[in-house]
Write an enzyme that holds these catalytic residues in place. Structure first.
Site, PDB file in Angstrom:
ATOM      1  N   CYS A 151      64.601-102.711 -29.167  1.00  9.88           N
ATOM      2  CA  CYS A 151      65.800-102.066 -31.092  1.00  9.88           C
ATOM      3  C   CYS A 151      65.968-103.401 -31.940  1.00  9.88           C
ATOM      4  O   CYS A 151      66.310-103.196 -32.617  1.00  9.88           O
ATOM      5  CB  CYS A 151      66.549-101.486 -30.348  1.00  9.88           C
ATOM      6  SG  CYS A 151      66.298 -99.340 -29.498  1.00  9.88           S
TER       7      CYS A 151
ATOM      8  N   HIS B 141      69.913-100.457 -36.664  1.00 13.76           N
ATOM      9  CA  HIS B 141      69.324-100.079 -36.345  1.00 13.76           C
ATOM     10  C   HIS B 141      69.277 -97.776 -36.017  1.00 13.76           C
ATOM     11  O   HIS B 141      70.237 -97.810 -36.163  1.00 13.76           O
ATOM     12  CB  HIS B 141      69.267-100.405 -34.706  1.00 13.76           C
ATOM     13  CG  HIS B 141      68.053 -99.613 -33.719  1.00 13.76           C
ATOM     14  ND1 HIS B 141      67.403 -98.906 -34.063  1.00 13.76           N
ATOM     15  CD2 HIS B 141      68.777 -98.949 -32.274  1.00 13.76           C
ATOM     16  CE1 HIS B 141      66.862 -98.294 -32.447  1.00 13.76           C
ATOM     17  NE2 HIS B 141      67.683 -98.245 -31.894  1.00 13.76           N
TER      18      HIS B 141
ATOM     19  N   ASN C 210      65.128 -92.235 -32.838  1.00 15.90           N
ATOM     20  CA  ASN C 210      64.966 -93.442 -32.216  1.00 15.90           C
ATOM     21  C   ASN C 210      63.447 -93.797 -32.436  1.00 15.90           C
ATOM     22  O   ASN C 210      62.551 -94.105 -30.809  1.00 15.90           O
ATOM     23  CB  ASN C 210      65.618 -94.289 -30.917  1.00 15.90           C
ATOM     24  CG  ASN C 210      66.132 -95.027 -31.122  1.00 15.90           C
ATOM     25  OD1 ASN C 210      65.245 -96.184 -31.224  1.00 15.90           O
ATOM     26  ND2 ASN C 210      66.738 -95.811 -29.398  1.00 15.90           N
TER      27      ASN C 210
HETATM   28  N1  ACO Z   1      70.717 -81.999 -23.437  1.00 14.90           N
HETATM   29  C1  ACO Z   1      71.620 -81.059 -23.150  1.00 14.90           C
HETATM   30  N2  ACO Z   1      72.557 -82.235 -21.951  1.00 14.90           N
HETATM   31  C2  ACO Z   1      71.847 -82.552 -21.820  1.00 14.90           C
HETATM   32  C3  ACO Z   1      70.729 -83.742 -22.962  1.00 14.90           C
HETATM   33  C4  ACO Z   1      70.016 -82.796 -23.329  1.00 14.90           C
HETATM   34  N3  ACO Z   1      69.171 -83.655 -23.616  1.00 14.90           N
HETATM   35  N4  ACO Z   1      70.651 -84.968 -22.196  1.00 14.90           N
HETATM   36  C5  ACO Z   1      72.182 -84.993 -20.819  1.00 14.90           C
HETATM   37  N5  ACO Z   1      72.305 -83.820 -20.736  1.00 14.90           N
HETATM   38  C6  ACO Z   1      74.453 -83.432 -20.219  1.00 14.90           C
HETATM   39  C7  ACO Z   1      74.318 -84.466 -18.931  1.00 14.90           C
HETATM   40  O1  ACO Z   1      73.415 -84.034 -18.039  1.00 14.90           O
HETATM   41  C8  ACO Z   1      75.699 -85.006 -19.403  1.00 14.90           C
HETATM   42  O2  ACO Z   1      76.015 -83.067 -18.338  1.00 14.90           O
HETATM   43  P1  ACO Z   1      77.682 -83.312 -17.137  1.00 14.90           P
HETATM   44  O3  ACO Z   1      78.381 -83.530 -18.117  1.00 14.90           O
HETATM   45  O4  ACO Z   1      77.129 -81.579 -16.952  1.00 14.90           O
HETATM   46  O5  ACO Z   1      76.960 -84.615 -16.429  1.00 14.90           O
HETATM   47  C9  ACO Z   1      75.962 -84.684 -20.208  1.00 14.90           C
HETATM   48  O6  ACO Z   1      75.058 -83.756 -20.886  1.00 14.90           O
HETATM   49  C10 ACO Z   1      76.634 -85.290 -21.337  1.00 14.90           C
HETATM   50  O7  ACO Z   1      75.820 -86.644 -20.801  1.00 14.90           O
HETATM   51  P2  ACO Z   1      76.443 -88.199 -21.123  1.00 14.90           P
HETATM   52  O8  ACO Z   1      75.029 -89.124 -20.232  1.00 14.90           O
HETATM   53  O9  ACO Z   1      77.873 -88.457 -21.074  1.00 14.90           O
HETATM   54  O10 ACO Z   1      76.624 -87.976 -23.028  1.00 14.90           O
HETATM   55  P3  ACO Z   1      76.304 -89.039 -23.630  1.00 14.90           P
HETATM   56  O11 ACO Z   1      77.464 -88.218 -24.718  1.00 14.90           O
HETATM   57  O12 ACO Z   1      76.588 -89.900 -23.933  1.00 14.90           O
HETATM   58  O13 ACO Z   1      75.418 -88.806 -25.101  1.00 14.90           O
HETATM   59  C11 ACO Z   1      73.301 -90.642 -25.409  1.00 14.90           C
HETATM   60  C12 ACO Z   1      74.118 -89.520 -24.634  1.00 14.90           C
HETATM   61  C13 ACO Z   1      73.383 -89.532 -26.805  1.00 14.90           C
HETATM   62  C14 ACO Z   1      72.240 -91.021 -24.812  1.00 14.90           C
HETATM   63  C15 ACO Z   1      74.641 -91.842 -25.696  1.00 14.90           C
HETATM   64  O14 ACO Z   1      74.622 -92.148 -25.072  1.00 14.90           O
HETATM   65  C16 ACO Z   1      74.250 -92.371 -26.689  1.00 14.90           C
HETATM   66  O15 ACO Z   1      73.828 -92.876 -27.880  1.00 14.90           O
HETATM   67  N6  ACO Z   1      73.911 -93.651 -25.484  1.00 14.90           N
HETATM   68  C17 ACO Z   1      73.198 -95.291 -26.376  1.00 14.90           C
HETATM   69  C18 ACO Z   1      72.181 -95.061 -26.703  1.00 14.90           C
HETATM   70  C19 ACO Z   1      71.478 -96.409 -26.953  1.00 14.90           C
HETATM   71  O16 ACO Z   1      72.246 -97.168 -28.065  1.00 14.90           O
HETATM   72  N7  ACO Z   1      70.626 -96.898 -26.858  1.00 14.90           N
HETATM   73  C20 ACO Z   1      69.846 -98.134 -27.729  1.00 14.90           C
HETATM   74  C21 ACO Z   1      69.060 -98.086 -28.238  1.00 14.90           C
HETATM   75  S1  ACO Z   1      67.116 -97.685 -27.427  1.00 14.90           S
HETATM   76  C22 ACO Z   1      66.714 -99.461 -26.602  1.00 14.90           C
HETATM   77  O17 ACO Z   1      66.809 -99.905 -26.508  1.00 14.90           O
HETATM   78  C23 ACO Z   1      64.688 -98.338 -26.259  1.00 14.90           C
END
Ligand code: ACO
Length: 337
Positions: free
Chosen positions: A115, A262, A292
């Protein structure tokens, strides 16, 4: 002193529109969950039955950027191609794309900074220009994520986020005394968090890179992400690197016309906006449309911000900022010349 000036931008988007509702049909997820957590409403993927590589989307973007710059491909003296999803293991997508542009000897360099790829690429281009290695550089960011995603419920946390796209900028070295071009660059990496966002296989470190009975069900072939850990890192490191980039450029947030982050998560970018105490309109978002797109994300956002007339005039100052796999993160202050 030569300064690096962006002369033209372009984009190349994958052809298949995939909405959140389309994903509901193939995995246990919901439009509401995806929108609330990420801001994403749709993304574009390549068709499942066609071979389209990062170099193909990069090529479409490159042609548009060249046209907007008023350049021919033969004017280029360097190509930098940022991608985490190269067409093939080797050679790099930059070489493949250069051939599509009709070039047969222009140097082409692939970089793998995920990214943050555009930020590393722009900084590299600036260094090449300032040291006289090159003067007309094409910088491309392009990704095909969809062919490598786990499209079952097991992979939902990663799969719903990513889209396929390419974007390109033409950068020219211009002799000037004006304070324009790349005003600062602050880049970082921390391989201690490599595991937090990774696709482990295929791996050249294994005795056999591809086992004869490739187990496509092996989750290590698909990207995994510790989303919450990366989210927390982003909220801590992006403000810090922003301060660093602003200090290096000797600017304050009031000097910035538009923040072009980003597009990984709208909440992360809104968080940065709140930290900087800027109005929402000063932070550019297009994650709703594309998800993304990793290395393509910032140049794609820049291209659209310029198309919308938000920036692009001489003196306009933008701030590019990203954090992604590696971990890598950084910020660049750029002023249009
Ligand atoms: N649909 C429904 N439920 C989901 C999904 C989905 N697609 N994905 C995960 N869940 C569930 C999980 O299983 C979890 O369930 P549980 O509470 O029963 O265990 C719940 O949703 C919460 O999951 P979290 O992972 O804690 O969700 P969070 O609020 O952290 O959001 C996200 C996830 C959107 C991925 C967030 O953490 C994020 O954006 N992180 C940063 C991503 C980023 O910046 N990456 C770097 C760039 S990418 C690169 O470099 C290639």
């Amino acid at each position: 002193m030569k300064q690096s000036i962006i002369r033209g931008t372009g984009k190349g988007i994958a052809p298949v529109l995939v909405t959140n509702h389309d994903l509901e049909k193939i995995m246990d997820t919901s439009d509401e969950w995806i929108r609330q957590r990420t801001g994403i409403e749709q993304r574009y993927w390549i068709p499942e039955d066609e071979e389209i590589g990062s170099s193909d989307l990069g090529f479409i973007a490159a042609e548009q950027a060249l046209k907007n710059a008023g350049w021919q491909a033969s004017d280029l003296d360097f190509i930098i191609f940022a991608t985490l999803s190269p067409d093939i293991m080797f050679p790099g997508s930059g070489c493949l794309m250069a051939a599509k542009l009709g070039l047969d000897s222009t140097p082409a360099l692939d970089i793998r900074q995920q990214c943050t790829g555009f930020l590393y690429g722009l900084t590299t281009a600036d260094a090449y220009i300032k040291t006289g290695i090159a003067n007309k550089i094409l910088l491309v960011g392009a990704e095909i994520h969809s062919s490598g995603l786990d499209k079952t419920t097991r992979g939902r946390d990663v799969t719903v986020i990513f889209g396929d796209a390419g974007a390109a900028v033409c950068i020219e070295g211009v002799e000037t005394d004006e304070n324009v071009g790349l005003l600062s660059s602050a880049l970082h990496a921390d391989g201690n968090y490599a595991h937090a966002l990774t696709a482990e296989l295929p791996a050249s470190r294994l005795p056999q890179r591809m086992p004869p009975d490739v187990a496509i069900d092996d989750p290590r072939y698909f990207p995994v992400m510790d989303g919450p850990a990366i989210f927390k890192k982003a909220l801590r490191l992006l403000p810090k690197v922003t301060q660093e980039a602003f200090e290096k450029a000797n600017v304050t947030v009031d000097d910035i016309d538009l923040i072009i982050p980003h597009q990984a998560n709208m909440r992360i970018n809104q968080g940065l906006g709140q930290y900087l105490k800027v109005d929402d309109s000063k932070v550019f978002h297009n994650i709703q449309k594309y998800g993304n797109t990793t290395a393509a994300s910032i140049p794609l956002a820049l291209h659209e911000a310029m198309e919308e007339g938000l920036v692009g005039k001489k003196g306009d100052t933008v701030y590019f900022v990203a954090l992604g796999a590696g971990l890598t993160w950084g910020g660049i202050v750029y002023r249009f010349g």
